[in-house]
Design a protein around this motif. Structure first.
Motif, short mmCIF file in Angstrom:
data_model
loop_
_atom_site.label_atom_id
_atom_site.label_comp_id
_atom_site.label_asym_id
_atom_site.label_seq_id
_atom_site.Cartn_x
_atom_site.Cartn_y
_atom_site.Cartn_z
N GLU A 17 0.84 -1.19 0.00
CA GLU A 17 0.00 0.00 0.00
C GLU A 17 0.87 1.24 0.00
O GLU A 17 2.04 1.19 0.39
CB GLU A 17 -0.97 0.01 1.18
CG GLU A 17 -0.33 0.23 2.52
CD GLU A 17 -1.36 0.28 3.65
OE1 GLU A 17 -2.53 -0.08 3.43
OE2 GLU A 17 -0.97 0.69 4.74
N THR A 24 -4.35 0.84 -1.73
CA THR A 24 -3.88 -0.52 -1.94
C THR A 24 -3.23 -0.61 -3.32
O THR A 24 -3.83 -0.23 -4.33
CB THR A 24 -5.03 -1.52 -1.85
OG1 THR A 24 -5.65 -1.37 -0.58
CG2 THR A 24 -4.54 -2.94 -2.01
N LYS A 26 -1.24 -3.61 -4.20
CA LYS A 26 -1.11 -5.02 -4.57
C LYS A 26 -2.37 -5.76 -4.14
O LYS A 26 -2.91 -5.52 -3.06
CB LYS A 26 0.11 -5.67 -3.91
CG LYS A 26 1.43 -5.02 -4.27
CD LYS A 26 1.76 -5.21 -5.72
CE LYS A 26 3.08 -4.55 -6.05
NZ LYS A 26 3.48 -4.73 -7.41
N ALA A 27 -2.82 -6.68 -4.97
CA ALA A 27 -4.05 -7.40 -4.68
C ALA A 27 -3.85 -8.43 -3.59
O ALA A 27 -2.82 -9.09 -3.52
CB ALA A 27 -4.56 -8.08 -5.95
N TYR A 28 -4.84 -8.58 -2.74
CA TYR A 28 -4.87 -9.58 -1.67
C TYR A 28 -3.68 -9.48 -0.73
O TYR A 28 -3.31 -10.47 -0.11
CB TYR A 28 -4.98 -10.99 -2.26
CG TYR A 28 -6.07 -11.12 -3.28
CD1 TYR A 28 -7.41 -11.03 -2.90
CD2 TYR A 28 -5.78 -11.30 -4.62
CE1 TYR A 28 -8.42 -11.13 -3.84
CE2 TYR A 28 -6.78 -11.39 -5.56
CZ TYR A 28 -8.10 -11.31 -5.16
OH TYR A 28 -9.09 -11.40 -6.10
N GLY A 29 -3.03 -8.34 -0.66
CA GLY A 29 -1.89 -8.16 0.22
C GLY A 29 -0.65 -8.93 -0.20
O GLY A 29 0.26 -9.12 0.58
N HIS A 30 -0.61 -9.37 -1.44
CA HIS A 30 0.52 -10.15 -1.95
C HIS A 30 1.37 -9.28 -2.88
O HIS A 30 0.85 -8.72 -3.84
CB HIS A 30 0.00 -11.37 -2.70
CG HIS A 30 1.07 -12.34 -3.04
ND1 HIS A 30 1.93 -12.16 -4.09
CD2 HIS A 30 1.42 -13.51 -2.45
CE1 HIS A 30 2.77 -13.17 -4.16
NE2 HIS A 30 2.48 -14.01 -3.17
N ILE A 33 1.14 -9.77 -6.87
CA ILE A 33 -0.09 -9.61 -7.65
C ILE A 33 -0.39 -8.12 -7.81
O ILE A 33 -0.86 -7.47 -6.89
CB ILE A 33 -1.29 -10.32 -6.96
CG1 ILE A 33 -0.97 -11.79 -6.72
CG2 ILE A 33 -2.54 -10.17 -7.82
CD1 ILE A 33 -2.03 -12.52 -5.94
N LEU A 35 -2.23 -4.70 -8.73
CA LEU A 35 -3.62 -4.25 -8.75
C LEU A 35 -3.67 -3.00 -9.63
O LEU A 35 -3.17 -1.95 -9.26
CB LEU A 35 -4.10 -3.93 -7.33
CG LEU A 35 -5.55 -3.50 -7.20
CD1 LEU A 35 -6.47 -4.65 -7.62
CD2 LEU A 35 -5.86 -3.07 -5.79
N TYR A 58 -15.08 -10.66 -15.07
CA TYR A 58 -15.07 -9.87 -13.84
C TYR A 58 -16.46 -9.30 -13.59
O TYR A 58 -17.11 -8.76 -14.49
CB TYR A 58 -14.03 -8.77 -13.96
CG TYR A 58 -13.74 -8.02 -12.69
CD1 TYR A 58 -13.60 -8.68 -11.48
CD2 TYR A 58 -13.58 -6.64 -12.69
CE1 TYR A 58 -13.31 -8.00 -10.31
CE2 TYR A 58 -13.29 -5.95 -11.53
CZ TYR A 58 -13.16 -6.63 -10.35
OH TYR A 58 -12.88 -5.96 -9.19
N THR A 68 -7.11 -7.07 -11.35
CA THR A 68 -5.82 -7.76 -11.29
C THR A 68 -5.43 -8.33 -12.64
O THR A 68 -4.27 -8.66 -12.86
CB THR A 68 -5.86 -8.92 -10.28
OG1 THR A 68 -6.90 -9.81 -10.64
CG2 THR A 68 -6.06 -8.40 -8.87
#
Length: 121
Positions: A17, A24, A26-30, A33, A35, A58, A68
């Protein structure tokens, strides 16, 4: 270094973040990935390859602001590799051809052995 799409401050490329506006990144906190995010007055789907070829599933399509799987339709999906034809050792060329066509060589060998046996009888 990259820039935050919201506040345009420089951030680390692996940052999950933005440290300034807490957006945010990056997706899903990874960190692996990405975003993708659209600006306030546009949608990602307008420029996406998957929306254009109707393969996107989507749920927020065609009004997605974050995604993503976004891919700019003006960019190639697969990076083209240039094949270099360099003069090489003829023995290596033959070895590579034999490795690629091993099954064909086995069939030719079996036919050759069968012909030799048939001619000897």
């Amino acid at each position: 270094m990259s820039t935050c799409p919201k506040c345009h401050q420089p951030v680390e490329t692996q940052a999950i973040e933005c440290p300034y506006c807490k957006t945010t990144l990056k997706a899903y906190g990874h960190p692996g990935i990405p975003l993708y995010q659209a600006s306030q007055d546009e949608f990602l789907c307008d420029r996406c390859t998957y929306h254009e070829d109707d393969s996107c599933t989507y749920s927020k399509r065609p009004y997605a602001k974050t995604c993503t799987l976004y891919h700019d339709k003006n960019q190639p999906l697969v990076m083209e590799e240039t094949i270099r034809l360099t003069p090489s050792n003829p023995i290596k060329i033959i070895q590579r051809w034999c490795n690629r066509n091993r099954g064909l060589l086995v069939i030719i060998g079996l036919i050759g052995i069968s012909l030799v046996i048939a001619l000897l009888n």
